[in-house]
Scaffold this motif. Structure first.
Motif, PDB file in Angstrom:
ATOM      1  N   PRO A  24      12.497  -7.656  -7.573  1.00  0.00           N
ATOM      2  CA  PRO A  24      11.781  -6.385  -7.388  1.00  0.00           C
ATOM      3  C   PRO A  24      11.638  -5.580  -8.671  1.00  0.00           C
ATOM      4  CG  PRO A  24      13.374  -6.706  -5.640  1.00  0.00           C
ATOM      5  CD  PRO A  24      13.641  -7.778  -6.653  1.00  0.00           C
ATOM      6  N   HIS A  28       7.857  -6.658  -8.763  1.00  0.00           N
ATOM      7  CA  HIS A  28       7.232  -5.678  -7.877  1.00  0.00           C
ATOM      8  C   HIS A  28       7.158  -4.268  -8.462  1.00  0.00           C
ATOM      9  CE1 HIS A  28       7.362  -8.818  -4.983  1.00  0.00           C
ATOM     10  NE2 HIS A  28       8.659  -8.719  -4.704  1.00  0.00           N
ATOM     11  N   CYS A 158      11.160 -12.235  -3.095  1.00  0.00           N
ATOM     12  CA  CYS A 158       9.733 -12.454  -3.358  1.00  0.00           C
ATOM     13  C   CYS A 158       8.894 -12.204  -2.106  1.00  0.00           C
ATOM     14  CB  CYS A 158       9.492 -13.869  -3.854  1.00  0.00           C
ATOM     15  SG  CYS A 158      10.098 -14.194  -5.518  1.00  0.00           S
ATOM     16  N   TYR A 169       7.871  -2.262   0.648  1.00  0.00           N
ATOM     17  CA  TYR A 169       8.821  -1.988  -0.420  1.00  0.00           C
ATOM     18  C   TYR A 169       9.973  -1.133   0.080  1.00  0.00           C
ATOM     19  CZ  TYR A 169       5.362  -3.876  -3.634  1.00  0.00           C
ATOM     20  OH  TYR A 169       4.476  -4.708  -4.283  1.00  0.00           O
TER      21      TYR A 169
END
Length: 201
Positions: A24, A28, A158, A169
């Motif tokens: 993350p 991300h 992932c 999220y």
């Protein structure tokens, strides 16, 4: 009598959660912060580089501290877990209550510090765990469980933000925090003794 796999399963579960925190932050987070706060990718890249330099400076000190905690290891794991889990939740699940850059920097410092402490503990513990039976093959066995757990954690990190309903999220951050609590609790009282030799092996 065959050796129990339960301690190694707990160890692998802990490795999975620690490994899940990396994806993350590096995969991300840039797009997430750009869309939520308008933070430019080059700004975030410079920030991450600066924080890695901080890690480079502080990690030897964290290793030195962990090697001297003795019976207080569990308390150190709880503190590191709070930094890592709190940082992840702050980044992905809590809207910035102050200036976004201030909030992001604070959360990232906590996240990286907690991650470093848990990683140092995880790998130094593995050295002792593998050597405990006095057989070289146990190092391979321990590493196999640890790396298998890490692979599961990376894969989950992932996929989960895109598989969870609603704000993926935010959901991932909350699932991660819950998993981290379970992993910390599962290893309570089960850490091997850490010595300076283990940290240098």
């Amino acid at each position: 009598m065959p050796r129990s796999t339960s301690p190694l399963a707990r160890y692998a579960g802990f490795a999975a959660v620690v490994a899940a925190s990396g994806i993350p932050l590096y995969i991300h987070l840039p797009a997430f912060l750009a869309s939520r706060y308008g933070i430019a990718l080059e700004t975030l890249g410079a920030l991450l580089l600066a924080l890695r330099l901080v890690d480079f400076a502080q990690d030897p000190g964290l290793g030195w501290l962990l090697s001297r905690l003795g019976r207080h290891r569990d308390a150190a794991v709880v503190a590191a877990g709070a930094l890592l889990g709190g940082g992840m939740v702050g980044l992905f699940a809590v809207p910035a209550p102050v200036a976004p850059m201030v909030w992001v920097v604070g959360c990232l410092v906590g996240t990286f510090t907690g991650f470093s402490m848990l990683s140092i503990l995880l790998y130094s513990d593995g050295v002792h765990r593998g050597a405990a039976a006095g057989a070289g093959g146990d190092h391979v066995r321990v590493a196999t469980w640890r790396e298998a757990g890490a692979l599961i954690g990376i894969t989950a990190a992932c996929l989960l933000p895109f598989a969870l309903p609603g704000d993926g999220y935010r959901g991932f951050a909350l699932v991660f925090a819950a998993a981290l609590i379970l992993a910390v609790g599962g290893m309570r009282g089960r850490w091997m003794t850490i010595t300076r030799r283990a940290l240098h092996d």
